[in-house]
Design a protein around this motif. Structure first.
Motif, PDB file in Angstrom:
ATOM      1  N   LYS A 114       0.847  -1.186   0.000  1.00  0.00           N
ATOM      2  CA  LYS A 114       0.000   0.000   0.000  1.00  0.00           C
ATOM      3  C   LYS A 114       0.886   1.241   0.000  1.00  0.00           C
ATOM      4  CE  LYS A 114      -3.341   0.354   2.863  1.00  0.00           C
ATOM      5  NZ  LYS A 114      -4.119   0.376   4.127  1.00  0.00           N
ATOM      6  N   ALA A 115       0.358   2.330  -0.504  1.00  0.00           N
ATOM      7  CA  ALA A 115       1.130   3.582  -0.550  1.00  0.00           C
ATOM      8  C   ALA A 115       1.557   4.008   0.848  1.00  0.00           C
ATOM      9  CB  ALA A 115       0.302   4.677  -1.217  1.00  0.00           C
ATOM     10  N   SER A 116       0.677   3.825   1.830  1.00  0.00           N
ATOM     11  CA  SER A 116       0.996   4.226   3.202  1.00  0.00           C
ATOM     12  C   SER A 116       2.111   3.357   3.783  1.00  0.00           C
ATOM     13  CB  SER A 116      -0.246   4.131   4.086  1.00  0.00           C
ATOM     14  OG  SER A 116      -0.790   2.824   4.066  1.00  0.00           O
ATOM     15  N   THR A 117       2.103   2.067   3.438  1.00  0.00           N
ATOM     16  CA  THR A 117       3.151   1.171   3.922  1.00  0.00           C
ATOM     17  C   THR A 117       4.489   1.531   3.288  1.00  0.00           C
ATOM     18  OG1 THR A 117       1.524  -0.606   4.165  1.00  0.00           O
ATOM     19  CG2 THR A 117       3.852  -1.245   4.159  1.00  0.00           C
ATOM     20  N   ALA A 119       5.365   4.396   2.187  1.00  0.00           N
ATOM     21  CA  ALA A 119       5.792   5.678   2.760  1.00  0.00           C
ATOM     22  C   ALA A 119       6.426   5.476   4.132  1.00  0.00           C
ATOM     23  CB  ALA A 119       4.602   6.631   2.863  1.00  0.00           C
ATOM     24  N   GLU A 120       5.898   4.537   4.905  1.00  0.00           N
ATOM     25  CA  GLU A 120       6.462   4.267   6.226  1.00  0.00           C
ATOM     26  C   GLU A 120       7.858   3.647   6.112  1.00  0.00           C
ATOM     27  OE1 GLU A 120       6.934   3.931  10.342  1.00  0.00           O
ATOM     28  OE2 GLU A 120       5.689   5.211   9.070  1.00  0.00           O
ATOM     29  N   TYR A 121       8.057   2.727   5.159  1.00  0.00           N
ATOM     30  CA  TYR A 121       9.377   2.157   4.942  1.00  0.00           C
ATOM     31  C   TYR A 121      10.359   3.259   4.533  1.00  0.00           C
ATOM     32  CZ  TYR A 121       8.142  -2.770   5.303  1.00  0.00           C
ATOM     33  OH  TYR A 121       7.758  -3.996   5.778  1.00  0.00           O
ATOM     34  N   ARG A 122       9.915   4.129   3.641  1.00  0.00           N
ATOM     35  CA  ARG A 122      10.776   5.215   3.178  1.00  0.00           C
ATOM     36  C   ARG A 122      11.124   6.155   4.339  1.00  0.00           C
ATOM     37  NH1 ARG A 122      11.946   6.434  -1.732  1.00  0.00           N
ATOM     38  NH2 ARG A 122      10.223   5.205  -2.604  1.00  0.00           N
ATOM     39  N   ARG A 123      10.158   6.449   5.177  1.00  0.00           N
ATOM     40  CA  ARG A 123      10.399   7.336   6.317  1.00  0.00           C
ATOM     41  C   ARG A 123      11.438   6.734   7.261  1.00  0.00           C
ATOM     42  NH1 ARG A 123       9.120   8.159  11.526  1.00  0.00           N
ATOM     43  NH2 ARG A 123       8.079   6.146  11.675  1.00  0.00           N
ATOM     44  N   GLN A 124      11.326   5.433   7.519  1.00  0.00           N
ATOM     45  CA  GLN A 124      12.267   4.790   8.431  1.00  0.00           C
ATOM     46  C   GLN A 124      13.699   4.865   7.897  1.00  0.00           C
ATOM     47  OE1 GLN A 124      11.671   3.974  11.346  1.00  0.00           O
ATOM     48  NE2 GLN A 124       9.764   2.853  11.653  1.00  0.00           N
ATOM     49  N   VAL A 125      13.875   4.572   6.610  1.00  0.00           N
ATOM     50  CA  VAL A 125      15.219   4.578   6.038  1.00  0.00           C
ATOM     51  C   VAL A 125      15.769   5.989   5.971  1.00  0.00           C
ATOM     52  CG1 VAL A 125      16.560   4.173   3.928  1.00  0.00           C
ATOM     53  CG2 VAL A 125      14.938   2.441   4.733  1.00  0.00           C
ATOM     54  N   ASP A 285      -9.147   1.582   0.898  1.00  0.00           N
ATOM     55  CA  ASP A 285      -7.802   1.063   0.629  1.00  0.00           C
ATOM     56  C   ASP A 285      -7.340   0.126   1.742  1.00  0.00           C
ATOM     57  OD1 ASP A 285      -5.483   0.747  -0.819  1.00  0.00           O
ATOM     58  OD2 ASP A 285      -4.458   2.432   0.130  1.00  0.00           O
ATOM     59  N   ARG A 286      -8.220  -0.782   2.137  1.00  0.00           N
ATOM     60  CA  ARG A 286      -7.890  -1.725   3.202  1.00  0.00           C
ATOM     61  C   ARG A 286      -6.996  -2.839   2.687  1.00  0.00           C
ATOM     62  NH1 ARG A 286     -12.597  -4.492   5.183  1.00  0.00           N
ATOM     63  NH2 ARG A 286     -11.529  -4.788   7.153  1.00  0.00           N
ATOM     64  N   LYS A 287      -6.166  -3.384   3.570  1.00  0.00           N
ATOM     65  CA  LYS A 287      -5.303  -4.493   3.186  1.00  0.00           C
ATOM     66  C   LYS A 287      -6.139  -5.706   2.812  1.00  0.00           C
ATOM     67  CE  LYS A 287      -1.170  -3.363   5.866  1.00  0.00           C
ATOM     68  NZ  LYS A 287      -0.250  -3.807   6.923  1.00  0.00           N
ATOM     69  N   ARG A 288      -7.211  -5.919   3.563  1.00  0.00           N
ATOM     70  CA  ARG A 288      -8.073  -7.066   3.295  1.00  0.00           C
ATOM     71  C   ARG A 288      -9.526  -6.606   3.339  1.00  0.00           C
ATOM     72  NH1 ARG A 288      -4.832  -9.921   7.599  1.00  0.00           N
ATOM     73  NH2 ARG A 288      -3.123 -10.921   6.528  1.00  0.00           N
ATOM     74  N   GLY A 289     -10.311  -7.067   2.394  1.00  0.00           N
ATOM     75  CA  GLY A 289     -11.736  -6.798   2.428  1.00  0.00           C
ATOM     76  C   GLY A 289     -12.147  -5.527   1.729  1.00  0.00           C
ATOM     77  N   GLU A 290     -13.467  -5.300   1.744  1.00  0.00           N
ATOM     78  CA  GLU A 290     -14.050  -4.155   1.067  1.00  0.00           C
ATOM     79  C   GLU A 290     -13.952  -2.894   1.921  1.00  0.00           C
ATOM     80  OE1 GLU A 290     -17.811  -5.566  -1.293  1.00  0.00           O
ATOM     81  OE2 GLU A 290     -17.789  -6.641   0.614  1.00  0.00           O
ATOM     82  N   ASP A 291     -14.281  -1.745   1.299  1.00  0.00           N
ATOM     83  CA  ASP A 291     -14.335  -0.499   2.048  1.00  0.00           C
ATOM     84  C   ASP A 291     -15.449  -0.592   3.091  1.00  0.00           C
ATOM     85  OD1 ASP A 291     -12.423   0.273   0.289  1.00  0.00           O
ATOM     86  OD2 ASP A 291     -13.678   1.664  -0.835  1.00  0.00           O
ATOM     87  N   LEU A 292     -15.287   0.177   4.177  1.00  0.00           N
ATOM     88  CA  LEU A 292     -16.253   0.115   5.273  1.00  0.00           C
ATOM     89  C   LEU A 292     -16.800   1.486   5.610  1.00  0.00           C
ATOM     90  CD1 LEU A 292     -14.375  -2.238   7.795  1.00  0.00           C
ATOM     91  CD2 LEU A 292     -16.188  -2.876   6.194  1.00  0.00           C
ATOM     92  N   GLN A 293     -18.088   1.552   5.923  1.00  0.00           N
ATOM     93  CA  GLN A 293     -18.705   2.749   6.508  1.00  0.00           C
ATOM     94  C   GLN A 293     -18.833   2.499   8.000  1.00  0.00           C
ATOM     95  OE1 GLN A 293     -21.494   4.321   2.779  1.00  0.00           O
ATOM     96  NE2 GLN A 293     -22.377   4.027   4.793  1.00  0.00           N
TER      97      GLN A 293
END
Length: 431
Positions: A114-117, A119-125, A285-293
């Motif tokens: 995911k884009a957020s994941t 981004a987190e890897y990039r931030r750490q490095v 943009d969930r890792k698993r499953g559909e979008d949720l309300q």
């Protein structure tokens, strides 16, 4: 054939098109390749396991004729011994692969993260391991790992405040990247570029954070925490400081994941003045499953309605509910309010621990069954629960779980009232 000398190389005419190779008359397999645009490069040709192979030594100018001849002799001898120079070149290149190179290769795989994941890897490095990013990844040692981890545990990124959880998280990221490099890059003999992951040096040195089941706010502290966060709302200065406090309150009221809250945009929030079931926020943009309300309690609605909109330099409003002036445009963490909570709770806590707190309140204090609590925290039903997976609409949770999330919000407010009341006197212990 010709005797390859500096004079010959300087005067040789380029071909009309393509390229031509001039082989040396003294060293079989050593030659000069000349392209139609005049580029001159030294080459070596031989056989490895019966297969003809030609490899480039380097361009004339970067190599003198004498240096190229010596390298050609070595390459041709290696070929006679069965060593493929292309594998050697690849291995040499692998030895120069930096931590930054591995990061780019890892996050750049299509559809893997995911884009957020990413981004987190990039931030750490680029923050935690900024000094290591340009180094060959194979040069990172066990001692370097232990020293850096200990420093982060003791003083965090700035050397001012202990950050054991962040230290552990950073080195989990590094371990994953090095493991990827171990699989992707090879030495000349085909063995992994890195044989042992240096992060394994932390096997007996990971920072102790306590068990996960202990990492939540004790029920007797919830009221004090709630009152402290609301007091901070009136004390902090600036959009970002207020956003970090509000993000923390929202986490306590929803049990949401950090990135679900931090990336929340106003177009995914719906608030109705007349129907509580039509007050919801959208997880995408969930890792698993559909979008949720997801349902919102009246407390969460009040918080969102009070949120100021951030005006950007171009005159437009930030799309984020919890905005920041940073590059991402949104809040990345909530250190100040989480520090305040930790002081009240008597333990180091992260934003994710508010999720555990929410679950404890739901099940232990409000007696909400596990199935509904799981849904309120965005978890999928068990794989063997055929009925819920096949027959229930588990995406519009606001339509039937608003009452449950309201119970949680009301219980938290009740604890806050008790904590703030001057009329509540602790019972005396009997002698």
């Amino acid at each position: 054939m010709a005797k390859l000398t500096k004079t010959f190389i300087d005067k040789v005419e380029p071909p009309a098109e393509g390229y031509a190779i001039h082989w040396d008359d003294k060293l079989p397999g050593y030659g000069l390749r000349v392209t139609a645009n005049g580029v001159r490069s030294f080459v070596a040709q031989g056989r490895v396991s019966g297969k003809a192979i030609i490899t480039t030594i380097g361009r004339y100018g970067l190599f003198t004729e004498e240096a190229a001849r010596k390298k050609a002799q070595k390459i041709l001898q290696d070929m006679r011994e069965g060593i493929d120079p292309r594998a050697v070149n690849k291995a040499d290149a692998a030895m120069k692969v930096t931590l930054q190179d591995v990061l780019e290769a890892y996050v750049g795989r299509p559809g893997k993260l995911k884009a957020s994941t990413a981004a987190e890897y990039r931030r750490q490095v680029e923050k935690t391991f900024a000094k290591w990013a340009p180094l060959p990844i194979a040069s990172i040692t066990r001692d370097m790992v232990k020293e850096r981890h200990a420093a982060l545990v003791k003083g965090g990124l700035e050397g001012k405040k202990a950050a054991p959880a962040s230290a552990n998280a950073a080195f989990v990221t590094l371990r994953i990247l090095i493991r990827f490099a171990m699989d992707e890059y090879r030495q000349a003999d085909g063995t992994p570029l890195i044989r042992d992951n240096p992060v394994d040096a932390l096997k007996h040195h990971w920072a102790k954070l306590g068990t996960r089941t202990e990492r939540y706010i004790d029920r007797r502290k919830i009221g004090e925490v709630w009152n402290k966060l609301h007091a901070m709302r009136g004390e902090v200065q600036g959009y970002e400081a207020l956003a970090s406090v509000d993000l923390t309150i929202f986490g306590l009221l929803t049990g949401a994941r950090r990135d679900e809250m931090a990336t929340l945009t106003w177009d995914r929030v719906h608030m109705d003045d007349h129907d509580p079931a039509e007050c919801w926020w959208h997880i995408t943009d969930r890792k698993r499953g559909e979008d949720l309300q997801m349902p919102l309690s009246s407390q969460a609605v009040a918080l969102l309605r009070s949120r100021p909109r951030l005006k950007l330099a171009d005159g437009t409003e930030s799309p984020f509910v919890f905005p920041s002036w940073g590059k991402s445009g949104r809040i990345q963490d909530a250190r100040a309010p989480m520090q305040a909570i930790g002081e009240i709770a008597g333990r180091h806590l992260s934003l994710h621990d508010l999720r555990r707190t929410f679950t404890n309140i739901a099940m232990r204090e409000c007696l909400i069954e596990k199935f509904r609590t799981d849904l309120l925290t965005g978890h999928k039903p068990a794989s063997d629960d055929v009925t819920s997976r096949s027959y229930l609409n588990l995406t519009r949770l606001n339509e039937w779980l608003t009452g449950e999330v309201q119970k949680i919000g009301d219980w938290i407010e009740q604890q806050a009232a008790i904590a703030a009341s001057k009329n509540v006197v602790p019972l005396q212990r009997s002698a």
